[in-house]
Design a protein around this motif. Structure first.
Motif, PDB file in Angstrom:
ATOM      1  N   ALA A 487      79.983  34.944 -45.305  1.00  0.00           N
ATOM      2  CA  ALA A 487      78.653  34.360 -45.492  1.00  0.00           C
ATOM      3  C   ALA A 487      78.076  33.872 -44.168  1.00  0.00           C
ATOM      4  O   ALA A 487      76.895  34.089 -43.866  1.00  0.00           O
ATOM      5  CB  ALA A 487      78.718  33.217 -46.503  1.00  0.00           C
ATOM      6  N   ALA A 488      78.908  33.196 -43.366  1.00  0.00           N
ATOM      7  CA  ALA A 488      78.440  32.697 -42.068  1.00  0.00           C
ATOM      8  C   ALA A 488      78.075  33.850 -41.141  1.00  0.00           C
ATOM      9  O   ALA A 488      77.056  33.804 -40.429  1.00  0.00           O
ATOM     10  CB  ALA A 488      79.507  31.817 -41.430  1.00  0.00           C
ATOM     11  N   TRP A 489      78.884  34.896 -41.139  1.00  0.00           N
ATOM     12  CA  TRP A 489      78.578  36.058 -40.294  1.00  0.00           C
ATOM     13  C   TRP A 489      77.296  36.750 -40.755  1.00  0.00           C
ATOM     14  O   TRP A 489      76.510  37.246 -39.936  1.00  0.00           O
ATOM     15  CB  TRP A 489      79.751  37.044 -40.311  1.00  0.00           C
ATOM     16  CG  TRP A 489      80.898  36.656 -39.434  1.00  0.00           C
ATOM     17  CD1 TRP A 489      82.159  36.311 -39.817  1.00  0.00           C
ATOM     18  CD2 TRP A 489      80.901  36.577 -37.999  1.00  0.00           C
ATOM     19  NE1 TRP A 489      82.946  36.018 -38.728  1.00  0.00           N
ATOM     20  CE2 TRP A 489      82.199  36.182 -37.592  1.00  0.00           C
ATOM     21  CE3 TRP A 489      79.932  36.798 -37.022  1.00  0.00           C
ATOM     22  CZ2 TRP A 489      82.541  36.006 -36.259  1.00  0.00           C
ATOM     23  CZ3 TRP A 489      80.278  36.617 -35.689  1.00  0.00           C
ATOM     24  CH2 TRP A 489      81.564  36.231 -35.318  1.00  0.00           C
ATOM     25  N   TRP A 490      77.079  36.817 -42.055  1.00  0.00           N
ATOM     26  CA  TRP A 490      75.854  37.419 -42.600  1.00  0.00           C
ATOM     27  C   TRP A 490      74.627  36.665 -42.090  1.00  0.00           C
ATOM     28  O   TRP A 490      73.650  37.279 -41.644  1.00  0.00           O
ATOM     29  CB  TRP A 490      75.903  37.409 -44.119  1.00  0.00           C
ATOM     30  CG  TRP A 490      74.628  37.779 -44.815  1.00  0.00           C
ATOM     31  CD1 TRP A 490      73.676  36.922 -45.300  1.00  0.00           C
ATOM     32  CD2 TRP A 490      74.143  39.101 -45.103  1.00  0.00           C
ATOM     33  NE1 TRP A 490      72.636  37.613 -45.871  1.00  0.00           N
ATOM     34  CE2 TRP A 490      72.888  38.966 -45.763  1.00  0.00           C
ATOM     35  CE3 TRP A 490      74.635  40.370 -44.878  1.00  0.00           C
ATOM     36  CZ2 TRP A 490      72.141  40.053 -46.200  1.00  0.00           C
ATOM     37  CZ3 TRP A 490      73.889  41.474 -45.310  1.00  0.00           C
ATOM     38  CH2 TRP A 490      72.670  41.303 -45.956  1.00  0.00           C
ATOM     39  N   ALA A 491      74.676  35.347 -42.157  1.00  0.00           N
ATOM     40  CA  ALA A 491      73.544  34.537 -41.695  1.00  0.00           C
ATOM     41  C   ALA A 491      73.334  34.709 -40.193  1.00  0.00           C
ATOM     42  O   ALA A 491      72.191  34.848 -39.730  1.00  0.00           O
ATOM     43  CB  ALA A 491      73.779  33.065 -42.032  1.00  0.00           C
ATOM     44  N   ILE A 492      74.407  34.708 -39.431  1.00  0.00           N
ATOM     45  CA  ILE A 492      74.291  34.870 -37.977  1.00  0.00           C
ATOM     46  C   ILE A 492      73.676  36.225 -37.629  1.00  0.00           C
ATOM     47  O   ILE A 492      72.828  36.333 -36.733  1.00  0.00           O
ATOM     48  CB  ILE A 492      75.668  34.717 -37.304  1.00  0.00           C
ATOM     49  CG1 ILE A 492      76.135  33.266 -37.390  1.00  0.00           C
ATOM     50  CG2 ILE A 492      75.623  35.162 -35.838  1.00  0.00           C
ATOM     51  CD1 ILE A 492      77.547  33.039 -36.887  1.00  0.00           C
ATOM     52  N   MET A 493      74.080  37.265 -38.343  1.00  0.00           N
ATOM     53  CA  MET A 493      73.544  38.599 -38.081  1.00  0.00           C
ATOM     54  C   MET A 493      72.026  38.628 -38.227  1.00  0.00           C
ATOM     55  O   MET A 493      71.301  39.125 -37.344  1.00  0.00           O
ATOM     56  CB  MET A 493      74.168  39.615 -39.037  1.00  0.00           C
ATOM     57  CG  MET A 493      73.639  41.033 -38.854  1.00  0.00           C
ATOM     58  SD  MET A 493      74.124  42.143 -40.198  1.00  0.00           S
ATOM     59  CE  MET A 493      73.076  41.557 -41.545  1.00  0.00           C
ATOM     60  N   TRP A 494      71.512  38.064 -39.331  1.00  0.00           N
ATOM     61  CA  TRP A 494      70.076  38.081 -39.551  1.00  0.00           C
ATOM     62  C   TRP A 494      69.336  37.169 -38.584  1.00  0.00           C
ATOM     63  O   TRP A 494      68.240  37.499 -38.116  1.00  0.00           O
ATOM     64  CB  TRP A 494      69.769  37.683 -41.000  1.00  0.00           C
ATOM     65  CG  TRP A 494      69.969  38.809 -41.953  1.00  0.00           C
ATOM     66  CD1 TRP A 494      71.002  38.979 -42.831  1.00  0.00           C
ATOM     67  CD2 TRP A 494      69.130  39.964 -42.104  1.00  0.00           C
ATOM     68  NE1 TRP A 494      70.859  40.150 -43.526  1.00  0.00           N
ATOM     69  CE2 TRP A 494      69.710  40.781 -43.113  1.00  0.00           C
ATOM     70  CE3 TRP A 494      67.942  40.381 -41.509  1.00  0.00           C
ATOM     71  CZ2 TRP A 494      69.153  41.980 -43.512  1.00  0.00           C
ATOM     72  CZ3 TRP A 494      67.385  41.592 -41.917  1.00  0.00           C
ATOM     73  CH2 TRP A 494      67.978  42.366 -42.900  1.00  0.00           C
ATOM     74  N   VAL A 495      69.924  36.031 -38.257  1.00  0.00           N
ATOM     75  CA  VAL A 495      69.294  35.122 -37.294  1.00  0.00           C
ATOM     76  C   VAL A 495      69.149  35.810 -35.943  1.00  0.00           C
ATOM     77  O   VAL A 495      68.075  35.758 -35.311  1.00  0.00           O
ATOM     78  CB  VAL A 495      70.110  33.820 -37.147  1.00  0.00           C
ATOM     79  CG1 VAL A 495      69.680  33.048 -35.908  1.00  0.00           C
ATOM     80  CG2 VAL A 495      69.945  32.949 -38.386  1.00  0.00           C
ATOM     81  N   VAL A 496      70.192  36.471 -35.494  1.00  0.00           N
ATOM     82  CA  VAL A 496      70.146  37.161 -34.197  1.00  0.00           C
ATOM     83  C   VAL A 496      69.111  38.277 -34.218  1.00  0.00           C
ATOM     84  O   VAL A 496      68.310  38.434 -33.267  1.00  0.00           O
ATOM     85  CB  VAL A 496      71.539  37.713 -33.834  1.00  0.00           C
ATOM     86  CG1 VAL A 496      71.457  38.622 -32.607  1.00  0.00           C
ATOM     87  CG2 VAL A 496      72.508  36.569 -33.576  1.00  0.00           C
ATOM     88  N   LEU A 497      69.094  39.072 -35.291  1.00  0.00           N
ATOM     89  CA  LEU A 497      68.124  40.166 -35.383  1.00  0.00           C
ATOM     90  C   LEU A 497      66.683  39.652 -35.366  1.00  0.00           C
ATOM     91  O   LEU A 497      65.816  40.199 -34.669  1.00  0.00           O
ATOM     92  CB  LEU A 497      68.375  40.977 -36.659  1.00  0.00           C
ATOM     93  CG  LEU A 497      69.617  41.873 -36.658  1.00  0.00           C
ATOM     94  CD1 LEU A 497      69.806  42.500 -38.037  1.00  0.00           C
ATOM     95  CD2 LEU A 497      69.490  42.955 -35.590  1.00  0.00           C
ATOM     96  N   ILE A 498      66.425  38.597 -36.130  1.00  0.00           N
ATOM     97  CA  ILE A 498      65.068  38.061 -36.187  1.00  0.00           C
ATOM     98  C   ILE A 498      64.668  37.471 -34.845  1.00  0.00           C
ATOM     99  O   ILE A 498      63.523  37.645 -34.381  1.00  0.00           O
ATOM    100  CB  ILE A 498      64.951  37.001 -37.306  1.00  0.00           C
ATOM    101  CG1 ILE A 498      65.183  37.652 -38.673  1.00  0.00           C
ATOM    102  CG2 ILE A 498      63.576  36.336 -37.277  1.00  0.00           C
ATOM    103  CD1 ILE A 498      65.228  36.658 -39.814  1.00  0.00           C
TER     104      ILE A 498
END
Length: 583
Positions: A487-498
């Motif tokens: 879950a934490a990695w999922w959130a980090i992935m989208w934050v970085v992309l955005i």
């Protein structure tokens, strides 16, 4: 190593259950003998804590000395969690999102951001419910990460809320213009800044009580709008028109942004909404800061975290779905939301649909509810910014000058700093150019928010791998975050992309705009400079997994099962049955 794996050579972990029972018996005896210390200020300092406890954790014990009070009840924390994610971004900002991405584009964007919010909240909830320290997630970033990381994250987070305070005050002043345009916005800014300052000036209890009722109004409003939207879509309005999914067929589920043909144009429309909608989701993480002043954080924080998913699903996902059904993405009235910075309820998709259905009386009521929402957000911004700055002064990443509180627990120096930043609202009370400048501040704040979300998840991963290295069973914490660490990695992935593609428009031929580039990427550059500068100056290092302290600062919460003889319920508790149904 940033995210260590494997077991450490030794661990101090969480004390064994037998020791916990002995400590609990000792604490109960101490309490019965007349220990009148504040519940949330009583710290569980385990004898098994490592000797190399960082100075900042020692300074957190100063919480007792600096005078923060535990004034926030469980219901305050729970409503702050949901109230923080319902604001002008949903009521007004959804108009631009619908016009940019279309009904399916806005639904997909809000759904993805909803999952990111959920992952960030459960990550924070596991840490904060066990360690409700002053400074919240900012302090934990130093404890489980790197003091330099905490320094950069803290100042980015603090300035985000300091700049949002005047933005919300300006929005509130503009909303009053729906009824009266003859009085200067500066007058309303003065009134609202005074009201918000007084609310916060009486301490956490005052803020929590008003925020509870503000949030209740917002929840009732969005539920009412969803119900009205369903009725209108089914043909229950005065005009009798049945809408159904006709706007999904014509003009279609997506919008070709900037006239770019094909799938690329539709994807960029969706991606634009993903960036725009970020502003609408920010705020739920403030319970991490407020936990230090909660009476029973080990109960209230898990309850708040568990409720966020369902309320975001209902209020945001269902809300934007109804918006996509009721209003066409080509409706010319949506242009007012994009062209004008002076936004009232007239630009809300809900109001557009209600007026089109022939209902005349509701728009004014909705504008009043949105005004309440703006004041609620302004009050929260003042509360959070003052507490973050106060917490940073404890950890040593802000001047010790701010370590002063009143007898009722108000960090008054940081409160004054927040008020001073609120005066910036006067800059947008005049010309259109000043209002545009202030629009840039809100964009900067949105990017700063994303950085803070990513910072929370990075801190959690450190926490997660620290528990794994020391053999600590995370299920023993007051709140156990599911789906981790994915879950934490999922959130980090989208934050970085955005964050990387937030200013994608400036890279298109003929669309470069200096102001857009600066507001999209300046916060990232500033965060990097703060981190590198602090690290070089103080030569800090990331905390090793085996050295992480999961004990010092764990709050001992004494819950009184029985009310004192002769105690009376507050008058508003008569509404408890209704509150349980709605909330």
């Amino acid at each position: 190593m940033l995210f260590p794996k494997g077991r450490a050579r030794w661990s101090y972990g969480v004390v064994q259950e037998e020791e916990e029972e002995e400590h609990e018996a000792d604490r109960r005896t101490e309490h019965e003998e007349g220990d009148d210390r504040d519940d949330a200020s009583t710290l569980l300092l385990h004898q098994s804590s490592v000797q190399k406890t960082k100075k900042w954790t020692e300074d957190n014990v100063a919480r007792i000395k600096t005078g923060l009070k535990s004034g926030l009840e469980n219901r305050h924390i729970v409503m702050m969690a949901i109230g923080g994610v319902i604001g002008t971004g949903l009521f007004l900002g959804s108009a631009v999102s619908l016009q940019t991405g279309g009904p399916l584009g806005i639904l997909l964007a809000y759904t993805i951001l909803g999952t990111v919010l959920y992952c960030q909240m459960i990550s924070m909830g596991e840490m904060i419910s066990h360690l409700p320290v002053v400074g919240g997630q900012i302090s934990l970033a130093a404890r489980f990460g790197d003091p330099a990381f905490s320094f950069a994250l803290g100042w980015a987070y603090c300035f985000t809320y300091l700049f949002l305070l005047p933005a919300e005050l300006s929005a509130a002043a503009v909303l009053v213009g729906y009824w009266n345009k003859t009085i200067s916005n500066a007058v309303w800014v003065t009134i609202f800044l005074t009201v918000v300052s007084i609310i916060n000036g009486f301490g956490a209890r005052s803020y929590g009580e008003l925020e509870f009722w503000f949030s209740s109004i917002k929840v009732i409003t969005i539920i009412g709008l969803i119900i009205v939207g369903i009725i209108i879509s089914a043909g229950g309005g005065p005009t009798g028109e049945t809408i159904g999914f006709k706007y999904w067929r014509d003009p279609g589920p997506f919008v070709q942004v900037l006239g770019i043909p094909g799938a690329l144009g539709r994807f960029l429309g969706f991606w634009s909404v993903l960036i725009q909608a970020t502003f609408a989701f920010i705020g739920a993480e403030i319970i991490g800061i407020a936990a230090a002043e909660a009476k029973n954080p080990r109960k209230s924080i898990p309850a708040a975290i568990k409720s966020v998913f369902y309320r975001v699903l209902i209020f945001y996902i269902v809300g934007v779905f109804i918006i996509g059904i009721l209003v066409s993405s080509k409706d010319p009235r949506l242009n007012n939301a994009r062209a004008s910075l002076q936004k009232t309820a007239e630009v809300s998709p809900f109001v557009i649909a209600i007026e089109k259905a022939g209902i005349k009386s509701l728009p004014g009521v909705i504008n009043a509810a949105i005004l309440t929402s703006a004041l609620s957000c302004a009050s929260s911004n003042m509360f959070v910014s003052s507490r973050v700055l106060f917490g940073m002064s404890i950890t040593g990443t802000a001047p010790k000058f701010f370590l002063s509180t009143t007898s009722y627990g108000l960090p008054w120096k940081t409160w004054i700093v927040s008020i001073l930043f609120g005066l910036l609202a006067y800059t947008s009370a005049g010309s259109q150019s000043a209002a545009e400048t202030f629009g840039y501040f809100t964009t900067l704040s949105s990017i700063g928010w994303l950085i803070s979300w990513g910072g929370i998840c990075v801190t959690y991963l450190r926490w997660y791998y620290g528990c794994k290295a020391q053999g600590i069973d995370r299920r023993r914490f007051p709140f156990y975050a599911p789906f981790q660490p994915y879950a934490a990695w999922w959130a980090i992935m989208w934050v970085v992309l955005i964050l990387i593609f937030s200013g994608w428009r400036v890279f298109l031929k003929g669309h470069f705009k200096t102001s857009t580039f600066i507001t999209s990427y300046a916060p990232i550059i500033l965060f990097t400079l703060l981190y590198v500068g602090y690290k070089v100056r103080f030569k800090t290092r990331w905390v090793r997994a085996e050295d992480m302290d999961f004990n010092t600062g764990a709050a001992e919460v004494i819950v009184k099962e029985k009310k004192p003889i002769g105690s009376k319920e507050p008058w508003y508790m008569m509404l408890a049955p209704l509150r349980r149904v709605l909330f």
